[in-house]
Scaffold this motif. Sequence first.
Motif, PDB file in Angstrom:
ATOM      1  N   ASP A  15       1.005  -1.136   0.046  1.00 24.84           N
ATOM      2  CA  ASP A  15      -0.049  -0.031  -0.066  1.00 24.84           C
ATOM      3  C   ASP A  15       1.002   1.174   0.087  1.00 24.84           C
ATOM      4  O   ASP A  15       1.024   1.861   1.092  1.00 24.84           O
ATOM      5  CB  ASP A  15      -1.041   0.031   1.100  1.00 24.84           C
ATOM      6  N   LEU A  16       1.506   1.860  -1.158  1.00 28.27           N
ATOM      7  CA  LEU A  16       2.414   2.713  -1.266  1.00 28.27           C
ATOM      8  C   LEU A  16       1.563   3.898  -0.977  1.00 28.27           C
ATOM      9  O   LEU A  16       0.306   4.148  -1.312  1.00 28.27           O
ATOM     10  CB  LEU A  16       2.575   2.676  -2.736  1.00 28.27           C
ATOM     11  N   GLN A  17       2.123   4.899   0.022  1.00 29.05           N
ATOM     12  CA  GLN A  17       1.304   6.001   0.356  1.00 29.05           C
ATOM     13  C   GLN A  17       1.525   7.188  -0.419  1.00 29.05           C
ATOM     14  O   GLN A  17       0.702   8.189  -0.625  1.00 29.05           O
ATOM     15  CB  GLN A  17       1.967   6.309   2.037  1.00 29.05           C
ATOM     16  N   THR A  19       1.686   9.945  -3.552  1.00 29.44           N
ATOM     17  CA  THR A  19       0.768  10.070  -4.486  1.00 29.44           C
ATOM     18  C   THR A  19       1.298  10.946  -5.732  1.00 29.44           C
ATOM     19  O   THR A  19       0.741  11.235  -6.370  1.00 29.44           O
ATOM     20  CB  THR A  19      -0.496  11.114  -4.165  1.00 29.44           C
ATOM     21  N   ALA A  24       6.668   8.716  -4.716  1.00 28.88           N
ATOM     22  CA  ALA A  24       6.453   7.172  -4.954  1.00 28.88           C
ATOM     23  C   ALA A  24       8.041   6.550  -5.240  1.00 28.88           C
ATOM     24  O   ALA A  24       8.495   5.578  -4.563  1.00 28.88           O
ATOM     25  CB  ALA A  24       5.753   6.890  -6.267  1.00 28.88           C
ATOM     26  N   SER A  85      -0.260   0.695  -5.309  1.00 27.57           N
ATOM     27  CA  SER A  85      -0.884   2.060  -4.583  1.00 27.57           C
ATOM     28  C   SER A  85      -2.453   1.723  -4.806  1.00 27.57           C
ATOM     29  O   SER A  85      -3.125   1.478  -5.494  1.00 27.57           O
ATOM     30  CB  SER A  85      -0.607   3.235  -5.694  1.00 27.57           C
ATOM     31  N   VAL A  89      -1.033   6.944  -8.052  1.00 23.55           N
ATOM     32  CA  VAL A  89       0.076   7.898  -8.219  1.00 23.55           C
ATOM     33  C   VAL A  89       0.252   8.540  -9.500  1.00 23.55           C
ATOM     34  O   VAL A  89      -0.158   8.112 -10.722  1.00 23.55           O
ATOM     35  CB  VAL A  89       1.513   7.430  -8.199  1.00 23.55           C
ATOM     36  N   ASP A 100      -1.139   2.371 -10.508  1.00 17.78           N
ATOM     37  CA  ASP A 100      -1.234   1.765  -9.337  1.00 17.78           C
ATOM     38  C   ASP A 100      -0.530   0.718  -9.195  1.00 17.78           C
ATOM     39  O   ASP A 100      -0.386  -0.071  -8.178  1.00 17.78           O
ATOM     40  CB  ASP A 100      -2.880   1.316  -9.006  1.00 17.78           C
TER      41      ASP A 100
END
Length: 156
Positions: A15-17, A19, A24, A85, A89, A100
Amino acid sequence: MKLSDFVVRDAVIVDLQATTKEEAIREIVSGLRDAGRLSDSDLEGVTRAILNREELGSTGIGQGVAVPHTRHPMVDRLIGTVALSNKGVEFAALDGEPVDILFLLVSPPNQPGDHLRALENISRHLKDEQFVRFLRQARSREQILDVLDEADQSSP
């Protein structure tokens, strides 16, 4: 070449934070450091090299996918990882859509063949709708790794 030949399993991000593109890339490269594949002193140099590569043209290839990559003398072998994500992003992708799925690669400058084979491998898998769908459905690192392992087993 298989995904398992270069994907650093401990660096996979579910779960990449971030944006934005730069956030990223920084988060993913930090994951490689946290997994012991880059030193603290290499972090900024590798990040900057990937961002410089992005200035030549976005590696956001469309359909929610990006493959940021670079060659860097601080690595002695090809390494990479995967990040998903949930938020998306903004990556200046070719189709203008958020990304994503991100595959990030770093290879030594003296191994261009490995770098190209890894990009080719990733590209081939990303053309497989089932592979992409299963990646997007993954909710844990283990599930992502299962998808990658299954893709390796079905590869020639």
